[in-house]
Scaffold this motif. Structure first.
Motif, PDB file in Angstrom:
ATOM      1  N   SER A 195       0.807  -1.220   0.000  1.00  0.00           N
ATOM      2  CA  SER A 195       0.000   0.000   0.000  1.00  0.00           C
ATOM      3  C   SER A 195       0.843   1.274   0.000  1.00  0.00           C
ATOM      4  O   SER A 195       0.308   2.368  -0.129  1.00  0.00           O
ATOM      5  CB  SER A 195      -0.940   0.008   1.217  1.00  0.00           C
ATOM      6  OG  SER A 195      -1.822  -1.096   1.179  1.00  0.00           O
ATOM      7  N   VAL A 196       2.154   1.125   0.180  1.00  0.00           N
ATOM      8  CA  VAL A 196       3.019   2.301   0.254  1.00  0.00           C
ATOM      9  C   VAL A 196       4.129   2.200  -0.785  1.00  0.00           C
ATOM     10  O   VAL A 196       4.490   1.103  -1.226  1.00  0.00           O
ATOM     11  CB  VAL A 196       3.631   2.437   1.669  1.00  0.00           C
ATOM     12  CG1 VAL A 196       2.541   2.719   2.691  1.00  0.00           C
ATOM     13  CG2 VAL A 196       4.407   1.193   2.055  1.00  0.00           C
ATOM     14  N   GLU A 197       4.657   3.346  -1.162  1.00  0.00           N
ATOM     15  CA  GLU A 197       5.704   3.375  -2.175  1.00  0.00           C
ATOM     16  C   GLU A 197       7.073   3.068  -1.597  1.00  0.00           C
ATOM     17  O   GLU A 197       7.943   2.521  -2.278  1.00  0.00           O
ATOM     18  CB  GLU A 197       5.724   4.745  -2.851  1.00  0.00           C
ATOM     19  CG  GLU A 197       4.469   5.039  -3.674  1.00  0.00           C
ATOM     20  CD  GLU A 197       4.564   6.380  -4.374  1.00  0.00           C
ATOM     21  OE1 GLU A 197       5.598   7.057  -4.217  1.00  0.00           O
ATOM     22  OE2 GLU A 197       3.595   6.735  -5.078  1.00  0.00           O
ATOM     23  N   SER A 198       7.293   3.420  -0.340  1.00  0.00           N
ATOM     24  CA  SER A 198       8.611   3.242   0.273  1.00  0.00           C
ATOM     25  C   SER A 198       8.491   2.508   1.605  1.00  0.00           C
ATOM     26  O   SER A 198       7.545   2.744   2.369  1.00  0.00           O
ATOM     27  CB  SER A 198       9.284   4.599   0.497  1.00  0.00           C
ATOM     28  OG  SER A 198      10.467   4.459   1.261  1.00  0.00           O
ATOM     29  N   HIS A 199       9.471   1.643   1.878  1.00  0.00           N
ATOM     30  CA  HIS A 199       9.501   0.909   3.137  1.00  0.00           C
ATOM     31  C   HIS A 199      10.555   1.472   4.092  1.00  0.00           C
ATOM     32  O   HIS A 199      10.866   0.838   5.099  1.00  0.00           O
ATOM     33  CB  HIS A 199       9.816  -0.569   2.877  1.00  0.00           C
ATOM     34  CG  HIS A 199       8.839  -1.247   1.974  1.00  0.00           C
ATOM     35  ND1 HIS A 199       7.485  -1.166   2.163  1.00  0.00           N
ATOM     36  CD2 HIS A 199       9.027  -2.023   0.868  1.00  0.00           C
ATOM     37  CE1 HIS A 199       6.866  -1.875   1.217  1.00  0.00           C
ATOM     38  NE2 HIS A 199       7.786  -2.387   0.422  1.00  0.00           N
TER      39      HIS A 199
END
Length: 243
Positions: free
Chosen positions: A198-202
Protein backbone atom coordinates in the motif's frame (compact mmCIF):
# COMPACT_ATOMS: atom_id res chain seq x y z
CA UNK A 1 -10.78 -15.57 -16.91
CA UNK A 2 -12.48 -15.59 -13.52
CA UNK A 3 -12.77 -18.65 -11.34
CA UNK A 4 -16.53 -18.76 -11.65
CA UNK A 5 -16.42 -18.63 -15.44
CA UNK A 6 -13.72 -21.29 -15.61
CA UNK A 7 -15.84 -23.65 -13.51
CA UNK A 8 -18.90 -22.93 -15.63
CA UNK A 9 -17.23 -23.80 -18.93
CA UNK A 10 -18.45 -26.89 -20.77
CA UNK A 11 -16.72 -30.07 -19.62
CA UNK A 12 -14.88 -30.51 -22.94
CA UNK A 13 -12.96 -27.25 -22.53
CA UNK A 14 -12.22 -27.52 -18.85
CA UNK A 15 -9.03 -28.76 -17.27
CA UNK A 16 -10.44 -31.12 -14.67
CA UNK A 17 -8.67 -31.45 -11.35
CA UNK A 18 -7.96 -35.11 -10.67
CA UNK A 19 -5.87 -34.89 -7.51
CA UNK A 20 -7.75 -34.67 -4.22
CA UNK A 21 -6.12 -31.46 -3.05
CA UNK A 22 -6.76 -29.79 -6.40
CA UNK A 23 -10.42 -30.69 -6.14
CA UNK A 24 -10.67 -29.29 -2.59
CA UNK A 25 -9.16 -26.02 -3.82
CA UNK A 26 -11.45 -25.89 -6.87
CA UNK A 27 -14.55 -26.49 -4.75
CA UNK A 28 -13.48 -23.98 -2.11
CA UNK A 29 -12.82 -21.34 -4.75
CA UNK A 30 -16.23 -21.99 -6.29
CA UNK A 31 -17.82 -21.38 -2.88
CA UNK A 32 -15.77 -18.22 -2.38
CA UNK A 33 -16.71 -16.97 -5.85
CA UNK A 34 -20.39 -17.37 -4.99
CA UNK A 35 -21.27 -20.31 -7.20
CA UNK A 36 -22.55 -21.96 -4.04
CA UNK A 37 -23.83 -19.27 -1.69
CA UNK A 38 -24.12 -19.30 2.07
CA UNK A 39 -26.88 -21.64 3.18
CA UNK A 40 -27.07 -23.38 -0.18
CA UNK A 41 -26.67 -27.11 -0.69
CA UNK A 42 -23.73 -28.44 -2.67
CA UNK A 43 -24.40 -30.80 -5.59
CA UNK A 44 -24.77 -34.45 -4.73
CA UNK A 45 -21.65 -36.59 -4.55
CA UNK A 46 -22.47 -38.39 -7.77
CA UNK A 47 -22.95 -35.08 -9.58
CA UNK A 48 -19.58 -33.78 -8.41
CA UNK A 49 -17.99 -37.07 -9.43
CA UNK A 50 -19.44 -36.74 -12.90
CA UNK A 51 -18.54 -33.07 -13.31
CA UNK A 52 -14.91 -33.48 -12.28
CA UNK A 53 -14.33 -37.09 -13.33
CA UNK A 54 -13.25 -38.11 -9.85
CA UNK A 55 -14.21 -40.87 -7.44
CA UNK A 56 -16.63 -40.66 -4.56
CA UNK A 57 -13.70 -41.21 -2.21
CA UNK A 58 -12.03 -38.02 -3.47
CA UNK A 59 -15.29 -36.08 -3.12
CA UNK A 60 -15.92 -37.32 0.40
CA UNK A 61 -12.39 -36.56 1.55
CA UNK A 62 -12.65 -33.06 0.08
CA UNK A 63 -15.91 -32.41 1.91
CA UNK A 64 -14.33 -33.58 5.16
CA UNK A 65 -11.49 -31.11 4.64
CA UNK A 66 -13.88 -28.23 4.01
CA UNK A 67 -16.00 -29.25 7.00
CA UNK A 68 -12.92 -29.24 9.24
CA UNK A 69 -12.27 -25.66 8.15
CA UNK A 70 -15.81 -24.56 8.94
CA UNK A 71 -16.81 -23.95 5.33
CA UNK A 72 -19.51 -26.61 5.00
CA UNK A 73 -21.64 -28.81 7.24
CA UNK A 74 -22.83 -32.27 6.26
CA UNK A 75 -26.24 -33.37 7.51
CA UNK A 76 -27.94 -36.71 7.08
CA UNK A 77 -30.65 -36.54 4.42
CA UNK A 78 -30.04 -32.80 4.04
CA UNK A 79 -26.84 -32.89 2.00
CA UNK A 80 -23.83 -30.65 2.48
CA UNK A 81 -24.64 -27.03 3.32
CA UNK A 82 -22.39 -24.01 2.87
CA UNK A 83 -21.95 -22.32 6.23
CA UNK A 84 -22.01 -18.53 6.74
CA UNK A 85 -18.61 -16.99 6.05
CA UNK A 86 -18.47 -15.66 9.61
CA UNK A 87 -18.13 -19.29 10.77
CA UNK A 88 -15.21 -20.15 8.47
CA UNK A 89 -11.75 -20.57 9.97
CA UNK A 90 -10.29 -17.47 8.39
CA UNK A 91 -6.91 -18.04 10.06
CA UNK A 92 -6.44 -21.26 8.11
CA UNK A 93 -3.57 -21.01 5.64
CA UNK A 94 -5.35 -23.05 2.97
CA UNK A 95 -8.51 -20.96 3.18
CA UNK A 96 -6.54 -17.74 2.94
CA UNK A 97 -4.80 -19.10 -0.15
CA UNK A 98 -8.04 -20.21 -1.78
CA UNK A 99 -9.91 -17.03 -0.92
CA UNK A 100 -7.18 -14.58 -1.88
CA UNK A 101 -8.32 -10.98 -2.06
CA UNK A 102 -11.89 -12.04 -1.34
CA UNK A 103 -10.98 -12.43 2.34
CA UNK A 104 -8.21 -9.87 2.76
CA UNK A 105 -10.60 -7.00 3.37
CA UNK A 106 -10.40 -4.01 5.66
CA UNK A 107 -12.22 -5.83 8.46
CA UNK A 108 -9.77 -8.74 8.56
CA UNK A 109 -6.78 -6.40 8.33
CA UNK A 110 -8.13 -4.37 11.25
CA UNK A 111 -8.77 -7.53 13.28
CA UNK A 112 -5.23 -8.78 12.72
CA UNK A 113 -3.86 -5.38 13.73
CA UNK A 114 -5.93 -5.40 16.94
CA UNK A 115 -4.58 -8.86 17.82
CA UNK A 116 -1.04 -7.66 17.20
CA UNK A 117 -1.56 -4.60 19.41
CA UNK A 118 -2.70 -6.88 22.22
CA UNK A 119 0.38 -9.10 21.99
CA UNK A 120 3.43 -7.70 20.22
CA UNK A 121 4.38 -4.73 22.43
CA UNK A 122 4.41 -6.93 25.55
CA UNK A 123 6.25 -9.66 23.64
CA UNK A 124 8.88 -7.10 22.65
CA UNK A 125 9.23 -5.96 26.26
CA UNK A 126 9.65 -9.55 27.42
CA UNK A 127 12.16 -10.25 24.66
CA UNK A 128 14.35 -7.41 25.90
CA UNK A 129 15.14 -9.46 28.99
CA UNK A 130 14.62 -13.00 27.71
CA UNK A 131 15.93 -13.11 24.15
CA UNK A 132 19.11 -15.10 23.64
CA UNK A 133 21.99 -13.76 21.60
CA UNK A 134 20.95 -16.20 18.87
CA UNK A 135 17.42 -14.74 18.92
CA UNK A 136 18.75 -11.22 18.54
CA UNK A 137 21.09 -12.29 15.76
CA UNK A 138 18.20 -13.96 13.92
CA UNK A 139 16.05 -10.86 14.37
CA UNK A 140 18.87 -8.70 13.02
CA UNK A 141 19.23 -11.00 10.01
CA UNK A 142 15.51 -10.69 9.27
CA UNK A 143 15.81 -6.91 9.59
CA UNK A 144 18.75 -6.94 7.16
CA UNK A 145 16.67 -8.94 4.69
CA UNK A 146 13.95 -6.27 4.94
CA UNK A 147 16.51 -3.50 4.48
CA UNK A 148 18.20 -5.20 1.53
CA UNK A 149 15.05 -6.20 -0.37
CA UNK A 150 15.12 -4.72 -3.86
CA UNK A 151 12.78 -1.75 -4.38
CA UNK A 152 9.51 -3.10 -5.69
CA UNK A 153 10.18 -6.64 -4.49
CA UNK A 154 7.26 -6.68 -2.08
CA UNK A 155 7.29 -10.48 -1.83
CA UNK A 156 10.84 -10.54 -0.48
CA UNK A 157 10.16 -7.64 1.87
CA UNK A 158 7.00 -9.23 3.26
CA UNK A 159 8.68 -12.61 3.73
CA UNK A 160 11.43 -10.96 5.79
CA UNK A 161 8.89 -8.84 7.68
CA UNK A 162 6.82 -11.89 8.61
CA UNK A 163 9.95 -13.76 9.71
CA UNK A 164 10.91 -10.80 11.89
CA UNK A 165 7.64 -10.98 13.79
CA UNK A 166 7.75 -14.77 14.12
CA UNK A 167 11.20 -14.49 15.68
CA UNK A 168 10.07 -11.68 17.97
CA UNK A 169 7.22 -13.71 19.45
CA UNK A 170 9.55 -16.65 19.92
CA UNK A 171 12.16 -14.46 21.59
CA UNK A 172 9.59 -13.41 24.19
CA UNK A 173 10.01 -16.81 25.83
CA UNK A 174 6.23 -17.00 26.28
CA UNK A 175 5.00 -20.40 25.11
CA UNK A 176 1.48 -19.14 24.43
CA UNK A 177 2.83 -16.36 22.23
CA UNK A 178 4.86 -18.92 20.31
CA UNK A 179 1.74 -21.03 19.74
CA UNK A 180 -0.22 -17.93 18.77
CA UNK A 181 2.42 -17.11 16.18
CA UNK A 182 1.73 -20.40 14.44
CA UNK A 183 -2.03 -19.87 14.56
CA UNK A 184 -2.07 -16.39 13.05
CA UNK A 185 0.97 -16.74 10.80
CA UNK A 186 -0.92 -17.00 7.51
CA UNK A 187 -3.26 -14.12 8.34
CA UNK A 188 -0.35 -12.00 9.60
CA UNK A 189 1.61 -12.61 6.41
CA UNK A 190 -1.42 -11.61 4.32
CA UNK A 191 -1.92 -8.47 6.41
CA UNK A 192 1.74 -7.51 6.16
CA UNK A 193 1.71 -8.12 2.42
CA UNK A 194 -1.30 -5.88 1.90
CA UNK A 195 0.13 -3.13 4.10
CA UNK A 196 3.54 -3.31 2.41
CA UNK A 197 1.99 -3.07 -1.04
CA UNK A 198 0.00 0.00 0.00
CA UNK A 199 3.02 2.30 0.25
CA UNK A 200 5.70 3.37 -2.17
CA UNK A 201 8.61 3.24 0.27
CA UNK A 202 9.50 0.91 3.14
CA UNK A 203 12.20 3.17 4.56
CA UNK A 204 10.29 4.15 7.70
CA UNK A 205 9.20 0.57 8.33
CA UNK A 206 12.81 -0.59 8.08
CA UNK A 207 13.98 2.20 10.38
CA UNK A 208 11.54 1.44 13.19
CA UNK A 209 12.17 -2.31 12.99
CA UNK A 210 15.86 -1.50 13.33
CA UNK A 211 15.13 0.46 16.50
CA UNK A 212 13.41 -2.58 17.96
CA UNK A 213 16.44 -4.76 17.27
CA UNK A 214 18.69 -2.17 18.92
CA UNK A 215 16.39 -1.99 21.96
CA UNK A 216 16.71 -5.73 22.41
CA UNK A 217 20.49 -5.50 22.10
CA UNK A 218 20.49 -2.88 24.85
CA UNK A 219 18.06 -4.96 26.95
CA UNK A 220 15.79 -1.91 27.12
CA UNK A 221 12.24 -3.15 27.63
CA UNK A 222 10.60 0.28 27.52
CA UNK A 223 12.33 1.16 24.26
CA UNK A 224 11.40 -2.22 22.80
CA UNK A 225 7.74 -1.70 23.65
CA UNK A 226 7.82 1.83 22.22
CA UNK A 227 9.39 0.60 18.98
CA UNK A 228 6.78 -2.15 18.70
CA UNK A 229 4.00 0.38 19.24
CA UNK A 230 5.44 2.54 16.47
CA UNK A 231 5.67 -0.46 14.13
CA UNK A 232 1.97 -1.08 14.71
CA UNK A 233 1.11 2.61 14.25
CA UNK A 234 2.98 2.50 10.93
CA UNK A 235 1.05 -0.64 9.94
CA UNK A 236 -2.22 1.09 10.79
CA UNK A 237 -1.35 4.02 8.53
CA UNK A 238 -0.35 1.68 5.72
CA UNK A 239 -3.57 -0.33 6.08
CA UNK A 240 -5.58 2.89 5.92
CA UNK A 241 -4.11 3.40 2.45
CA UNK A 242 -5.66 0.08 1.44
CA UNK A 243 -9.02 0.82 3.04
Amino acid sequence: MTLASSMDRPARGRSRPRVGRDFVAALAKAIVAGRYGEGSTLPREQDLCAEFSISRTVVREALKVLESKGVVRSRARAGTLVRPRAEWNLLDADLLDWMGDAVVDADLLASVLEARRAVEPFAAELAASRASLADIAALHAAWEAMRDAEPGDDDAFTAADAEFHRILLGASGNRVFVQLSGVIDAALTRALDRANRSVESHLHTVEVHGRLVEALRMRDGAAARAASDEILDTAARDISEFA
